[in-house]
Design a protein around this motif. Structure first.
Motif, PDB file in Angstrom:
ATOM      1  N   ARG A   1     -21.680   6.963  30.475  1.00 29.99           N
ATOM      2  CA  ARG A   1     -21.397   8.230  30.256  1.00 29.99           C
ATOM      3  C   ARG A   1     -22.610   9.122  30.804  1.00 29.99           C
ATOM      4  O   ARG A   1     -23.548   8.927  30.267  1.00 29.99           O
ATOM      5  CB  ARG A   1     -21.154   8.480  28.664  1.00 29.99           C
ATOM      6  CG  ARG A   1     -19.959   7.871  27.851  1.00 29.99           C
ATOM      7  CD  ARG A   1     -19.551   8.666  26.477  1.00 29.99           C
ATOM      8  NE  ARG A   1     -20.807   8.366  25.553  1.00 29.99           N
ATOM      9  CZ  ARG A   1     -21.040   7.280  24.922  1.00 29.99           C
ATOM     10  NH1 ARG A   1     -20.329   6.228  25.091  1.00 29.99           N
ATOM     11  NH2 ARG A   1     -22.128   7.208  24.022  1.00 29.99           N
ATOM     12  N   PRO A   2     -22.353   9.825  31.991  1.00 29.77           N
ATOM     13  CA  PRO A   2     -23.126  10.502  32.518  1.00 29.77           C
ATOM     14  C   PRO A   2     -23.697  11.785  31.855  1.00 29.77           C
ATOM     15  O   PRO A   2     -23.063  12.262  31.191  1.00 29.77           O
ATOM     16  CB  PRO A   2     -22.823  10.915  33.756  1.00 29.77           C
ATOM     17  CG  PRO A   2     -21.141  10.842  33.412  1.00 29.77           C
ATOM     18  CD  PRO A   2     -21.034   9.922  32.701  1.00 29.77           C
ATOM     19  N   ASP A   3     -25.071  12.211  32.044  1.00 28.75           N
ATOM     20  CA  ASP A   3     -25.457  13.323  31.430  1.00 28.75           C
ATOM     21  C   ASP A   3     -25.226  14.456  32.340  1.00 28.75           C
ATOM     22  O   ASP A   3     -26.107  15.354  32.569  1.00 28.75           O
ATOM     23  CB  ASP A   3     -27.149  13.082  31.149  1.00 28.75           C
ATOM     24  CG  ASP A   3     -27.527  14.246  30.302  1.00 28.75           C
ATOM     25  OD1 ASP A   3     -28.844  14.277  30.321  1.00 28.75           O
ATOM     26  OD2 ASP A   3     -26.841  14.622  29.473  1.00 28.75           O
TER      27      ASP A   3
ATOM     28  N   MET B   1     -18.832  13.946  33.688  1.00 28.17           N
ATOM     29  CA  MET B   1     -18.080  13.153  32.476  1.00 28.17           C
ATOM     30  C   MET B   1     -16.639  13.698  32.510  1.00 28.17           C
ATOM     31  O   MET B   1     -15.884  12.880  31.872  1.00 28.17           O
ATOM     32  CB  MET B   1     -18.923  13.775  31.309  1.00 28.17           C
ATOM     33  CG  MET B   1     -18.608  13.470  29.916  1.00 28.17           C
ATOM     34  SD  MET B   1     -18.932  11.559  29.724  1.00 28.17           S
ATOM     35  CE  MET B   1     -17.461  10.788  28.979  1.00 28.17           C
TER      36      MET B   1
END
Lengths: 88, 248
Positions: free
Chosen positions: B202-204, B209
């Motif tokens: 889950r990318p920031d 996302m």
């Protein structure tokens, strides 16, 4: 009042999900499974709004007494504030 | 090219890694290539520090004593995070799970750490012998397209270092849990999205996302999902295999 920056909402055929990234992700590292009502409130809180405006929109959308809708909305907003998801 | 700048090929993409420490090149030795890169990843001291702080926060959250990791190990973590983020632009998703193949078809077993994914796939290895291949025992890459999903090996393959530089079409995903009696059934469709979401990278970033969500939707439309309760008997592998290969 609105959700902290960085929440991402996604709806599937069976789920309403929200994940926190960026600023929102600094205090919350999980994921949220919303019901339809909570998801609608989440969507409305993606832009700056007020509790009254949310209740008004929900009254238009759902066939229920205003007092019932208002109680639900206030309860959900209180939980979101407690979780640290809201910017006033 | 400097000593710590080298190319690797992951999920059919050539990546130039410009790193600080020499360890990571040895770590990636089975994936080195001299082909021209299309992705460029550079690791800075700040990236290593980010991983150090993240690991420390996770130890606090888990209530365990703070672990110290060497900088060159943290560099490998930082590199894979950057690779996983960049790969989303190419519709490639990083997932946490033990991914194996039998007869050229991939199977992915996913669950939280410690539940028994690697233990279960080791049973498959014992059952199927030469028909079996490890793709990646910890964090495979999945290339998602209209044609389906392909699972790729990478060097980031977990503590047992079980992976091969291979790729196979993925058809079935099992969410694993411990159970005394082996039992497998189709996963409840209401639980699939959230269960899968807990195991994907889950990318920031909001846009990335949203890309993850889109790739997940596509995966869910292309793959079969099962819920597998299992013990450590060899039979567990056969129960899982037979169900997933049932003719409908």
């Amino acid at each position: 009042m609105k959700l902290k920056k960085g929440f991402v909402i996604h709806n599937t055929s069976s789920d309403y999900v929200a994940v926190a990234t960026g600023e929102a992700g600094e205090t919350f590292n999980g994921m949220i499974r919303n019901n339809k009502t909570a998801n609608t409130i989440f969507e409305l809180l993606m832009t700056d709004t007020t509790a009254t405006a949310i209740v008004d929109k929900m009254v238009e959308k759902y066939d229920a007494p205003r007092e019932v809708i208002e109680a639900d909305v206030m309860s959900i907003i209180a939980k979101l504030k407690e979780a640290g998801f809201i910017d006033e | 090219m400097s000593e710590n700048k080298f190319n690797i090929k992951l999920a059919d993409k050539v990546i130039e890694l410009d790193c600080i420490y020499p360890y990571i090149k040895e770590f990636c030795k089975d994936y080195l290539t001299d082909k021209r890169p299309e992705i460029f990843i550079r690791i800075l001291p700040a990236d290593i520090e980010f991983e150090r702080e993240k690991a420390a926060k996770e130890d606090v959250y888990e209530g365990i004593p703070k672990r110290e990791f060497p900088a060159d190990y943290l560099e490998t973590v930082a590199a894979y995070r950057k690779i996983a983020t960049k790969m989303l632009e190419y519709d490639v998703l990083l997932v946490h799970g033990s991914c194996i193949a039998v007869d050229g078809i991939a199977y992915l077993f996913t669950a939280k750490s410690g539940v028994g994914k690697s233990t279960h796939t080791h049973l498959w290895e014992r059952c199927f012998g030469d028909r079996f291949t490890y793709i990646n025992d910890d964090k495979p890459l999945l290339a998602v397209s209209e044609n389906g999903v392909i699972a790729y090996g990478t060097p980031w393959d977990g503590k047992h270092r079980k992976s091969n530089n291979v790729s196979f079409p993925l058809k079935n995903v099992c969410f694993i849990y411990r159970k005394n009696e082996n039992h497998i059934e189709k996963a409840n469709s209401r639980d699939v999205f959230l269960s899968l979401l807990q195991q994907v990278y889950r990318p920031d970033d909001v846009a990335l996302m949203q890309k993850v969500f889109s790739l997940m939707d596509k995966c869910i439309s292309k793959l079969n999902f099962y819920s597998l309760g299992c013990n450590m008997d060899l039979q567990a592998a056969l129960v899982a295999y037979n169900k997933m290969n049932e003719r409908n």
